[in-house]
Design a protein around this motif. Structure first.
Motif, PDB file in Angstrom:
ATOM      1  N   ARG A 232       0.826  -1.204   0.000  1.00  0.00           N
ATOM      2  CA  ARG A 232       0.000   0.000   0.000  1.00  0.00           C
ATOM      3  C   ARG A 232       0.863   1.259   0.000  1.00  0.00           C
ATOM      4  N   GLU A 233       1.910   1.264   0.829  1.00  0.00           N
ATOM      5  CA  GLU A 233       2.773   2.448   0.881  1.00  0.00           C
ATOM      6  C   GLU A 233       3.476   2.675  -0.453  1.00  0.00           C
ATOM      7  N   ASN A 234       3.975   1.614  -1.072  1.00  0.00           N
ATOM      8  CA  ASN A 234       4.664   1.767  -2.356  1.00  0.00           C
ATOM      9  C   ASN A 234       3.703   2.194  -3.452  1.00  0.00           C
ATOM     10  N   ALA A 235       2.486   1.641  -3.436  1.00  0.00           N
ATOM     11  CA  ALA A 235       1.503   2.036  -4.442  1.00  0.00           C
ATOM     12  C   ALA A 235       1.122   3.500  -4.282  1.00  0.00           C
ATOM     13  N   ALA A 236       1.004   3.963  -3.036  1.00  0.00           N
ATOM     14  CA  ALA A 236       0.677   5.371  -2.808  1.00  0.00           C
ATOM     15  C   ALA A 236       1.815   6.269  -3.272  1.00  0.00           C
ATOM     16  N   LYS A 257      -8.421  -0.192   1.032  1.00  0.00           N
ATOM     17  CA  LYS A 257      -9.338  -0.885   0.129  1.00  0.00           C
ATOM     18  C   LYS A 257      -8.832  -0.821  -1.302  1.00  0.00           C
ATOM     19  N   ARG A 258      -8.389   0.340  -1.742  1.00  0.00           N
ATOM     20  CA  ARG A 258      -7.886   0.459  -3.113  1.00  0.00           C
ATOM     21  C   ARG A 258      -6.598  -0.335  -3.301  1.00  0.00           C
ATOM     22  N   ALA A 259      -5.730  -0.316  -2.269  1.00  0.00           N
ATOM     23  CA  ALA A 259      -4.496  -1.095  -2.371  1.00  0.00           C
ATOM     24  C   ALA A 259      -4.793  -2.588  -2.445  1.00  0.00           C
ATOM     25  N   ALA A 260      -5.790  -3.043  -1.678  1.00  0.00           N
ATOM     26  CA  ALA A 260      -6.150  -4.459  -1.738  1.00  0.00           C
ATOM     27  C   ALA A 260      -6.683  -4.824  -3.115  1.00  0.00           C
ATOM     28  N   ASP A 261      -7.498  -3.951  -3.728  1.00  0.00           N
ATOM     29  CA  ASP A 261      -8.000  -4.216  -5.080  1.00  0.00           C
ATOM     30  C   ASP A 261      -6.860  -4.260  -6.090  1.00  0.00           C
ATOM     31  N   LEU A 262      -5.905  -3.314  -5.952  1.00  0.00           N
ATOM     32  CA  LEU A 262      -4.765  -3.292  -6.863  1.00  0.00           C
ATOM     33  C   LEU A 262      -3.906  -4.547  -6.696  1.00  0.00           C
ATOM     34  N   LEU A 263      -3.708  -4.965  -5.453  1.00  0.00           N
ATOM     35  CA  LEU A 263      -2.907  -6.154  -5.202  1.00  0.00           C
ATOM     36  C   LEU A 263      -3.558  -7.398  -5.781  1.00  0.00           C
ATOM     37  N   ALA A 264      -4.887  -7.471  -5.723  1.00  0.00           N
ATOM     38  CA  ALA A 264      -5.586  -8.632  -6.283  1.00  0.00           C
ATOM     39  C   ALA A 264      -5.349  -8.754  -7.781  1.00  0.00           C
ATOM     40  N   PRO A 273       6.062  -4.007 -11.346  1.00  0.00           N
ATOM     41  CA  PRO A 273       7.164  -3.302 -10.649  1.00  0.00           C
ATOM     42  C   PRO A 273       6.909  -3.067  -9.163  1.00  0.00           C
ATOM     43  N   ILE A 274       5.664  -2.739  -8.770  1.00  0.00           N
ATOM     44  CA  ILE A 274       5.406  -2.454  -7.362  1.00  0.00           C
ATOM     45  C   ILE A 274       5.506  -3.731  -6.532  1.00  0.00           C
ATOM     46  N   LEU A 275       5.127  -4.871  -7.114  1.00  0.00           N
ATOM     47  CA  LEU A 275       5.318  -6.146  -6.418  1.00  0.00           C
ATOM     48  C   LEU A 275       6.800  -6.384  -6.157  1.00  0.00           C
ATOM     49  N   LEU A 276       7.608  -6.215  -7.194  1.00  0.00           N
ATOM     50  CA  LEU A 276       9.044  -6.458  -7.059  1.00  0.00           C
ATOM     51  C   LEU A 276       9.665  -5.497  -6.045  1.00  0.00           C
TER      52      LEU A 276
END
Length: 695
Positions: A232-236, A257-264, A273-276
């Protein structure tokens, strides 16, 4: 944003307080307008709760309730942890008065605090017989109130090591026993709770192999709340969580909530890239994986001692850790649902290794071991070859399709290979054409090859052998990986006349499902390769075994024969240079002066003359240094070649500095030579002063 997530916006309000602060909505649980609560050292009154913020004003002197909040903190670094461990070790070995004086003088403790600390260490020593320090880890097994086993691994190395260690232990315990355990880590160790286990758990389950620990941690990390929070922090930070209204802060629950949707969505793409970056941040910034691998390697080498203790009641160190354990699970339900547990993720291992800077397997695996394992998997070695018609059938079941020549290479004699005709008549094996050549397959694989490659099967096969297969091409790829050393997608595609893109798609799918591994494995290879996890494990074991054989100690008799031959005792040397060779071998060894020229040198040199050593010393080629005394009339000396004296002298025995008055250039050069070389002969000093005419 501080430890408790406080935001002070300073908005003007018509309230008794001149200034109004903002607080994140999730900081206050079950609170209402008009209530007060304590945050930090101050009391606050809730003025209003809107859709995206809680507005508060100072309420000095009014009692309130403290909202629950878990503040993040960095784990103790390994250097500080080892320093704490060394201090604990030293304090227990000092007299009490000296230990108290050291703590008050060097560490700014008052006498009562110093005495309490010493009592704490002594109580731990009395309870377990050992105190965790830089070279000791204590594993304490104790039952809780319900009779379940709790294992406390006590170590001062800090949370950056204990967190991944606990993750790896959890994965290893689940893989070996099928038990899901609960863990909690801190700077002073970690706790593992085993439910419904009667016998004391094996402590070896908590010490993973250093070669496997990173893979275990990576496998666990994607399903942890830590990973979800960091994602979530990296996505933000990457502006992937846009705000609905510019200039206004998005509520934390909405970010989650938005970070969880993006992660899914991102979980389906291993190279996102954000996963890595999240994996890199967790493994390098939040965890200290190199220190963990080093610690586990030291445990395996017995450099770090592991003390196992069974106790009826927790020791002082364990009790402190278990208190944190109880507190953590007491409020477990208050953890944010969006970050309580992330889903299992698939990650591009090749890109992850590139980000982490880890060594590739090309540098670690041995080429001969890879070749030996490949021959074993393909049953080309005599001990694995087929010896009967049933053996040929088993060969095809294990390896898949084989040509007539390949069958002959895998049988002990050509006569057995002839029996394939009888197996075809019995419909136990089939002869089909794949990639333009005739090959044999086991009848049990008929539907698999038909559905994967479109091969036409002979008539007359039982209906049970022709039922559709769920993943026929995936089955062929998995079997190919199990029976081959690491291979490129082009090799698999050529074997079955597939397009390279088709082969890469199926191999990538299997890797994302965790059934194959992708990376760079073969020494001297290029590009991406694929292999089965069991094959890679076998390759690592074989390569490691070969390296260990190279450094295995020999029998004492072999060492004795080698030493006698190497020193020339069994076949003594002759000639003018023999004495110099012997001195070079004996450099730095403390030799008894009384037997040097009567026993040591004559045993190595044929016809040794005692005056030969004097000649070499007078010429400045050999130097002797006193080591220590033996009684009143003997001692030990060490011989050195003059040009190797300085680098070989033990620390503290090098020539000391000389006070240099106001001298000329020649004199300064002579003093510099004496500082560097020590006592020297005329020839060396003459050269150091600039040379010229010796006379």
């Amino acid at each position: 944003r501080g430890l408790f997530g406080v935001y002070m916006a300073g908005a003007e309000r018509s309230t008794p307080a001149a200034r109004v602060g903002e607080l994140d909505e999730e900081m206050v649980f079950e609170s209402h307008v008009g209530e007060t609560f304590v945050l930090g050292a101050s009391s606050w009154r809730i003025e209003d709760i809107t859709h995206d913020r809680v507005l508060v004003s100072p309420a000095p002197g009014q009692p309130g309730k403290m909202p629950f909040w878990k503040g993040d903190r960095a784990g103790r670094p390994i250097e500080l942890g080892l320093a704490i461990g060394r201090l604990a070790h030293d304090l227990l070995r000092l007299p009490p008065a000296t230990a108290v004086e050291r703590l008050t003088r060097d560490h700014d403790l008052d006498p009562r605090a110093a005495e309490n600390l010493l009592r704490y260490l002594r109580d731990e020593m009395a309870a377990t017989g050992a105190v965790p320090d830089a070279s000791t880890i204590v594993v304490e097994r104790v039952r809780d109130e319900f009779g379940d086993w709790r294992i406390c691994v006590l170590s001062p190395r800090g949370g950056r090591i204990h967190a991944p260690w606990a993750m790896a232990a959890t994965a290893q315990i689940r893989a070996r026993t099928g038990v899901d355990v609960e863990t909690l880590w801190g700077d002073d160790g970690f706790v593992v709770r085993f439910p419904d286990v009667d016998a004391p758990p094996d402590t070896q389950l908590l010490v993973p192999d250093p070669d496997d620990v990173q893979a275990l941690v990576v496998g666990q990390l994607g399903s942890s709340a830590l990973f979800a929070a960091k994602f979530r922090e990296n996505a933000a930070r990457s502006l992937l969580l846009p705000k609905r209204r510019a200039g206004m802060r998005a509520p934390l629950w909405q970010q989650r909530k938005r970070a969880a949707d993006l992660l899914a969505v991102a979980a389906r793409y291993g190279s996102f890239p954000i996963l890595l970056e999240t994996y890199r941040e967790c493994l390098r910034d939040f965890f200290d994986m190199p220190a963990l691998v080093s610690t586990l390697a030291d445990i395996r080498r017995r450099t770090i001692r592991v003390v196992t203790v069974d106790a009826d009641t927790p020791s002082p160190f364990a009790a402190s850790l278990l208190f944190s354990y109880v507190a953590s699970f007491l409020y477990d339900g208050d953890a944010p649902l969006a970050e309580r547990r992330a889903q299992a993720l698939s990650i591009d291992q090749a890109q992850l290794r590139e980000l982490l800077g880890d060594a590739e397997f090309r540098e670690l695996l041995d080429a001969e071991s890879v070749e030996a394992v490949a021959r074993q998997l393909q049953r080309l070695e005599p001990r694995w070859q087929a010896r009967s018609a049933d053996g040929i059938h088993d060969l095809l079941l294990g390896l898949g399709d084989l040509t007539d020549e390949e069958v002959r290479d895998r049988t002990v004699s050509a006569d057995i290979a002839v029996r394939t005709a009888s197996l075809i008549d019995q419909r136990r094996i089939l002869s089909i054409r794949i990639a333009g050549e005739a090959r044999y397959i086991a009848a049990e694989d008929a539907a698999r090859f038909r559905d994967a490659l479109g091969v036409v099967m002979p008539r007359g096969l039982p209906e049970a052998l022709l039922q559709p297969v769920a993943d026929p091409l995936g089955d062929l790829a998995r079997r190919y990986a199990r029976t081959h050393a690491p291979f490129a997608a082009e090799e698999f595609a050529a074997r079955y006349s597939l397009g390279v893109a088709v082969a890469e798609d199926v191999l990538t799918r299997l890797a994302l499902d965790g059934q194959l591994l992708e990376g760079e494995f073969r020494p001297g290879g290029t590009g991406r390769e694929w292999t089965d996890a069991g094959v890679l494990r076998l390759l690592r074991q074989r390569s490691l075994a070969k390296l260990r054989r190279e450094i295995d100690p020999v029998e004492p008799a072999a060492l004795g024969r080698f030493a006698a031959t190497w020193h020339g005792v069994s076949a003594r040397r002759r000639g003018a240079d023999a004495l110099l060779d012997v001195v070079e071998q004996l450099q730095g060894a403390p030799l008894v002066a009384s037997i040097l020229e009567s026993e040591i040198l004559p045993a190595r040199i044929e016809g040794y003359d005692p005056g030969d050593l004097d000649v070499l010393m007078a010429a400045g080629e050999v130097v002797w240094v006193g080591v220590d005394a033996l009684g009143e009339r003997d001692g030990r000396v060490a011989l050195y070649l003059a040009d190797q004296l300085i680098p070989l002298l033990p620390p503290g025995r090098s020539p000391g500095a000389l006070e240099a008055p106001d001298l000329g250039a020649h004199e300064q050069a002579l003093l510099a030579a004496l500082r560097t070389r020590g006592a020297s002969f005329f020839g060396a000093l003459h050269d150091a002063a600039g040379g010229g005419y010796p006379d």
